[in-house]
Motif scaffolding. Structure first.
Motif, mmCIF file in Angstrom:
data_model
loop_
_atom_site.group_PDB
_atom_site.id
_atom_site.type_symbol
_atom_site.label_atom_id
_atom_site.label_comp_id
_atom_site.label_asym_id
_atom_site.label_seq_id
_atom_site.Cartn_x
_atom_site.Cartn_y
_atom_site.Cartn_z
ATOM 1 N N GLU A 303 -7.450 50.808 -16.567
ATOM 2 C CA GLU A 303 -7.793 49.455 -16.129
ATOM 3 C C GLU A 303 -6.658 48.531 -16.558
ATOM 4 O O GLU A 303 -6.396 48.359 -17.752
ATOM 5 C CB GLU A 303 -9.113 49.007 -16.751
ATOM 6 N N CYS A 304 -5.968 47.933 -15.585
ATOM 7 C CA CYS A 304 -4.749 47.170 -15.865
ATOM 8 C C CYS A 304 -4.980 45.669 -15.693
ATOM 9 O O CYS A 304 -5.742 45.250 -14.821
ATOM 10 C CB CYS A 304 -3.622 47.619 -14.927
ATOM 11 N N ASP A 305 -4.294 44.893 -16.512
ATOM 12 C CA ASP A 305 -4.392 43.440 -16.405
ATOM 13 C C ASP A 305 -3.486 42.879 -15.313
ATOM 14 O O ASP A 305 -3.642 41.719 -14.917
ATOM 15 C CB ASP A 305 -4.031 42.783 -17.741
ATOM 16 N N LEU A 357 4.662 54.436 -21.841
ATOM 17 C CA LEU A 357 4.679 53.094 -21.274
ATOM 18 C C LEU A 357 5.418 52.132 -22.200
ATOM 19 O O LEU A 357 5.481 52.333 -23.409
ATOM 20 C CB LEU A 357 3.246 52.588 -21.060
ATOM 21 N N GLY A 358 5.955 51.088 -21.625
ATOM 22 C CA GLY A 358 6.559 50.047 -22.432
ATOM 23 C C GLY A 358 5.506 49.366 -23.297
ATOM 24 O O GLY A 358 4.311 49.350 -22.951
ATOM 25 N N GLU A 359 5.943 48.801 -24.412
ATOM 26 C CA GLU A 359 5.000 48.211 -25.368
ATOM 27 C C GLU A 359 4.157 47.127 -24.712
ATOM 28 O O GLU A 359 2.938 47.051 -24.908
ATOM 29 C CB GLU A 359 5.770 47.641 -26.561
ATOM 30 N N GLY A 360 4.800 46.271 -23.902
ATOM 31 C CA GLY A 360 4.065 45.190 -23.254
ATOM 32 C C GLY A 360 3.022 45.702 -22.285
ATOM 33 O O GLY A 360 1.891 45.207 -22.236
ATOM 34 N N THR A 361 3.379 46.702 -21.505
ATOM 35 C CA THR A 361 2.420 47.277 -20.552
ATOM 36 C C THR A 361 1.264 47.934 -21.276
ATOM 37 O O THR A 361 0.099 47.779 -20.898
ATOM 38 C CB THR A 361 3.128 48.314 -19.656
ATOM 39 N N ARG A 362 1.587 48.696 -22.332
ATOM 40 C CA ARG A 362 0.530 49.417 -23.054
ATOM 41 C C ARG A 362 -0.516 48.453 -23.608
ATOM 42 O O ARG A 362 -1.705 48.766 -23.617
ATOM 43 C CB ARG A 362 1.160 50.247 -24.176
ATOM 44 N N ARG A 363 -0.094 47.274 -24.037
ATOM 45 C CA ARG A 363 -1.050 46.306 -24.586
ATOM 46 C C ARG A 363 -1.923 45.664 -23.518
ATOM 47 O O ARG A 363 -2.878 44.965 -23.852
ATOM 48 C CB ARG A 363 -0.310 45.212 -25.359
#
Length: 502
Positions: A303-305, A357-363
């Motif tokens: 589920e992605c923001d 995943l990149g840190e920003g995407t993972r969060r």
């Protein structure tokens, strides 16, 4: 060379040969020999005190010229008993041929220069290897997402050079950052033509290095990959060039089995669209590739923001599928990504995907993983993965559906709002009483409820005698105005307490 001269504590001022300050040092040697030339292969920084230099200016000039012809990067001249200063004739020749010549003070040991350059070389090698390790997967993902053009862009960026792809007739098909002028293109084509049938080569022209490699598999040549750079490529740069070449060869080759698989899939989809009976059997047969040997699958839901996160997850999943050689079954629905995975391999795939995943995407992503299901229960598995994702925390490891037992009601916003309302309404008398009297009625009630009404277990959990606990529970029951003998009342109260304290 310029970096070495910039170290103030070494006290090594440049005395001549400033035109060659951009030379690269590959090795540091201390040499006190009249005839060291056979030991030199290029790129050396020669340190000497001049004790064995020729006695006459003409002979010294010839000695320095021969060092330059052997590719020596620079000379460090140690001031000491042999020479109080660098001979003026050496400085004059160094300026003439562009060989950097610097003075080493008597207070600076040669060992300090060797150690400093060795440390610098080690750091540069580490940085180069790290850069290669980061660039290689980016190029692989670029191939999956955008093909040859993206690979060329990634390679040119990594090497800080101009990269071209020419077809078998030496026509430019891709280039980054800018198309070279006609003169450079002619030079590139000439360099390629001088190596007929060879794998490639390196040529220099007007201060540029032109490195080219054939793109092909077996006897089939699809063209050439060319790098135009200010200096010859390093060993790590060559590794990146080879990796890019391999990816381009794969892109050009398009193995027949991939085309056949694509054709079968196209035929299946077309048949489903044309079938008036909507026979899905071919689709189930195709999806069976996703199951493990026991015919079991698990579904991973993300589920992605944002849509950017969706794109990155798809890119990483596709790259992982390319590396593993396994088929990828991925479905996008708005900001949700569903991936069907073999049952036995799903956990490892899900964790690797999240880690890549990149840190920003993972969060900004919540991952959920279903339990194992037989293939026909695909929709059940997808629903379970969605529930697990809804209950997961952003940036955390994938949440498994089977681990939701005991906390799933508290994980969903709709039920959590109801439980919060219940907690604020029902538990207020106990909270107020504890605040006014310094008692532990709420804590004792929770222990009693979690122990399923077992007095001994609840008393042990609270650290009081069971008679004391009985008195506290009776007081709590009176304040709440409820019947704790009712299982439904006890269940609602426990949920309210958990909602308040979780």
């Amino acid at each position: 060379m310029s970096w070495v001269l910039s170290q103030p504590d070494l006290e090594i001022p440049l005395r001549g040969g400033v035109a060659g300050i951009a030379r690269t040092i590959a090795l540091v040697l201390t040499i006190e020999s009249e005839n060291p030339f056979g030991w030199l292969s290029g790129g050396e920084l020669v340190l000497t005190t001049g004790t064995r230099l020729p006695a006459t200016p003409a002979a010294r000039a010839a000695h320095l010229r021969r060092l330059d012809e052997r590719g020596v990067a620079a000379m460090g001249f140690g001031i000491g008993p042999a020479h109080a200063e660098i001979p003026a004739d050496l400085i004059e020749v160094a300026d003439e041929i562009g060989l950097p010549l610097f003075e080493v003070a008597i207070s600076t040991p040669f060992a300090a220069i060797v150690a400093r350059i060795a440390a610098r070389s080690a750091q540069l090698r580490h940085d180069a290897l790290l850069r290669a390790a980061r660039t290689q997967p980016r190029m692989t993902r670029a191939l999956v997402r955008s093909g040859a053009r993206a690979i060329v862009r990634e390679l040119a960026t990594a090497l800080r050079a101009t990269v071209l792809v020419l077809d078998a007739e030496t026509r430019v098909t891709d280039v980054h950052p800018d198309t070279p002028d006609d003169e450079l293109l002619h030079t590139v084509r000439t360099a390629i033509a001088t190596d007929p049938g060879a794998t490639g080569g390196v040529h220099t022209d007007q201060g540029r290095s032109i490195t080219h490699q054939r793109i092909g598999v077996g006897g089939r040549v699809h063209g050439s990959l060319v790098v135009v750079s200010p200096a010859p490529l390093s060993a790590v740069d060559q590794i990146l060039l080879g990796h890019a070449n391999s990816l381009l060869a794969l892109d050009f080759e398009k193995p027949a089995r991939l085309w056949e698989a694509q054709h079968r899939l196209n035929s299946t989809v077309l048949g489903l669209l044309l079938s008036s009976e909507s026979d899905l059997a071919p689709a189930w047969t195709h999806l069976a590739q996703a199951a493990d040997a026991a015919g079991r699958i698990r579904v991973l839901a993300a589920e992605c923001d944002s849509l950017d996160a969706v794109d990155e997850i798809r890119s990483v999943a596709e790259s992982m599928a390319v590396r593993s050689g396994h088929p990828l079954f991925l479905h996008l629905l708005a900001r949700r990504v569903l991936v069907v995975l073999p049952g036995v391999a799903a956990v490892a795939f899900a964790r690797e995907l999240a880690a890549d995943l990149g840190e920003g995407t993972r969060r900004s992503v919540r991952f959920g993983l279903s339990g194992e299901h037989p293939l026909p229960e695909l929709t059940v598995a997808a629903d379970a993965a969605g529930l697990a994702a809804a209950a997961a925390e952003r940036g955390s490891a994938p949440s498994e559906f089977g681990a939701l037992t005991g906390r799933s009601l508290l994980s969903f916003d709709s039920t959590r709002r109801v439980l919060d309302t219940l907690a604020n309404t029902v538990l207020t008398p106990l909270i107020d009483h504890d605040a006014a009297h310094g008692s532990d009625l709420l804590f004792s009630l929770r222990a009693y409820l979690e122990a399923n009404g077992q007095w001994e277990a609840a008393a042990a959990a609270t650290g009081v005698h069971r008679h004391t606990l009985r008195k506290r529970i009776a007081t709590a029951q009176g304040l709440l105005g409820c019947d704790l003998d009712s299982a439904r009342v006890r269940a609602e109260l426990l949920l309210a307490i958990l909602a308040r304290g979780s």
